[in-house]
Design a protein around this motif. Structure first.
Motif, mmCIF file in Angstrom:
data_model
loop_
_atom_site.group_PDB
_atom_site.id
_atom_site.type_symbol
_atom_site.label_atom_id
_atom_site.label_comp_id
_atom_site.label_asym_id
_atom_site.label_seq_id
_atom_site.Cartn_x
_atom_site.Cartn_y
_atom_site.Cartn_z
ATOM 1 N N PRO A 25 -15.243 43.207 55.615
ATOM 2 C CA PRO A 25 -13.859 43.357 56.092
ATOM 3 C C PRO A 25 -12.883 43.004 54.971
ATOM 4 N N PRO A 26 -11.603 43.320 55.131
ATOM 5 C CA PRO A 26 -10.625 42.989 54.091
ATOM 6 C C PRO A 26 -10.607 41.483 53.826
ATOM 7 N N GLU A 27 -10.542 41.119 52.562
ATOM 8 C CA GLU A 27 -10.556 39.697 52.197
ATOM 9 C C GLU A 27 -9.246 39.004 52.600
ATOM 10 N N HIS A 28 -8.128 39.667 52.336
ATOM 11 C CA HIS A 28 -6.813 39.126 52.690
ATOM 12 C C HIS A 28 -6.023 40.206 53.428
ATOM 13 N N PRO A 29 -6.300 40.396 54.721
ATOM 14 C CA PRO A 29 -5.626 41.476 55.446
ATOM 15 C C PRO A 29 -4.132 41.206 55.592
ATOM 16 N N THR A 30 -3.368 42.266 55.441
ATOM 17 C CA THR A 30 -1.922 42.171 55.596
ATOM 18 C C THR A 30 -1.453 43.362 56.420
ATOM 19 N N VAL A 31 -0.250 43.260 56.953
ATOM 20 C CA VAL A 31 0.338 44.414 57.617
ATOM 21 C C VAL A 31 0.476 45.500 56.557
ATOM 22 N N ILE A 65 -6.307 48.716 67.894
ATOM 23 C CA ILE A 65 -7.640 49.272 67.659
ATOM 24 C C ILE A 65 -7.507 50.528 66.804
ATOM 25 N N MET A 66 -8.298 50.577 65.733
ATOM 26 C CA MET A 66 -8.365 51.761 64.883
ATOM 27 C C MET A 66 -9.835 52.145 64.762
ATOM 28 N N ALA A 67 -10.129 53.432 64.775
ATOM 29 C CA ALA A 67 -11.516 53.878 64.649
ATOM 30 C C ALA A 67 -11.556 55.221 63.938
ATOM 31 N N PHE A 85 -13.583 52.728 54.897
ATOM 32 C CA PHE A 85 -12.755 53.089 56.042
ATOM 33 C C PHE A 85 -11.376 52.483 55.825
ATOM 34 N N ASN A 86 -10.389 53.337 55.562
ATOM 35 C CA ASN A 86 -9.013 52.888 55.362
ATOM 36 C C ASN A 86 -8.286 52.853 56.703
ATOM 37 N N PHE A 87 -7.480 51.826 56.901
ATOM 38 C CA PHE A 87 -6.694 51.723 58.126
ATOM 39 C C PHE A 87 -5.407 50.976 57.832
ATOM 40 N N GLU A 88 -4.430 51.161 58.698
ATOM 41 C CA GLU A 88 -3.132 50.527 58.517
ATOM 42 C C GLU A 88 -2.854 49.571 59.668
ATOM 43 N N LEU A 89 -2.728 48.289 59.343
ATOM 44 C CA LEU A 89 -2.399 47.280 60.356
ATOM 45 C C LEU A 89 -0.897 47.270 60.602
ATOM 46 N N GLN A 90 -0.531 47.205 61.863
ATOM 47 C CA GLN A 90 0.865 47.053 62.257
ATOM 48 C C GLN A 90 1.135 45.640 62.766
ATOM 49 N N VAL A 91 0.047 44.980 63.244
ATOM 50 C CA VAL A 91 0.175 43.669 63.882
ATOM 51 C C VAL A 91 -0.846 42.717 63.280
ATOM 52 N N GLU A 92 -0.411 41.547 62.832
ATOM 53 C CA GLU A 92 -1.336 40.537 62.335
ATOM 54 C C GLU A 92 -2.091 39.927 63.505
ATOM 55 N N GLY A 93 -3.264 39.383 63.242
ATOM 56 C CA GLY A 93 -4.037 38.731 64.288
ATOM 57 C C GLY A 93 -5.504 38.676 63.938
ATOM 58 N N ARG A 94 -6.298 38.310 64.926
ATOM 59 C CA ARG A 94 -7.748 38.217 64.754
ATOM 60 C C ARG A 94 -8.362 39.575 65.096
ATOM 61 N N TYR A 95 -9.179 40.094 64.185
ATOM 62 C CA TYR A 95 -9.796 41.399 64.355
ATOM 63 C C TYR A 95 -11.297 41.299 64.162
ATOM 64 N N GLY A 96 -12.021 42.163 64.818
ATOM 65 C CA GLY A 96 -13.455 42.317 64.610
ATOM 66 C C GLY A 96 -13.718 43.691 64.022
ATOM 67 N N VAL A 97 -14.830 43.826 63.334
ATOM 68 C CA VAL A 97 -15.200 45.104 62.725
ATOM 69 C C VAL A 97 -16.579 45.496 63.232
#
Length: 138
Positions: A25-31, A65-67, A85-97
């Motif tokens: 997963p991303p090491e430092h996820p950001t919006v 949720i992105m898939a 798999f590229n995706f764009e976060l709109q909301v910070e929070g806890r995510y699973g992959v």
């Protein structure tokens, strides 16, 4: 004997194609833009440039949720190919992959002369100690 259906198909990939998938997963996820990188970590893998033969579905789940399908990335130098798999976060929070192998060589044309080979593979359950089935980030 109770079956572990979560492992369905993994034994075949392990024994026939020398594939053990590990998603990072991303090491430092950001919006904004982020990515999940998936590599084949089998120590005896001969897969260097065949990633385009394997379709992998990825889901990022949390406040949103992105898939979609991970894209094969060609090898550079001595490195092996991998998937991203590229995706764009709109909301910070806890995510699973979650990542799941769907199709091996799905682009091959089907003819009546083709027959599916069926062979049970055996995945050593100890491999899950090093490569767990689920991962997440925050």
């Amino acid at each position: 004997m109770r079956r572990n259906w979560r492992l369905r198909g993994l034994g075949y990939l392990y024994t026939q194609h020398k594939v053990i998938l590990a998603a990072t997963p991303p090491e430092h996820p950001t919006v904004g833009q982020n990515a999940v990188v998936i590599r084949n970590v089998h120590p005896e893998s001969e897969m260097r440039n065949d990633c385009n033969l394997f379709t992998i579905w990825v889901r990022v789940r949390g406040p949103e949720i992105m898939a979609g399908s991970a894209q094969a990335v060609e090898a550079a130098n001595e490195e092996s190919c991998y998937w991203k798999f590229n995706f764009e976060l709109q909301v910070e929070g806890r995510y699973g992959v979650d990542a799941k192998g769907l199709i091996w060589n799905g682009g091959v044309e089907h003819t009546d002369k083709m027959k599916c080979e069926f062979e049970k593979g055996k995945l050593p359950i100890e491999i899950l100690d090093e490569y767990p089935l689920h991962a997440g980030f925050q």
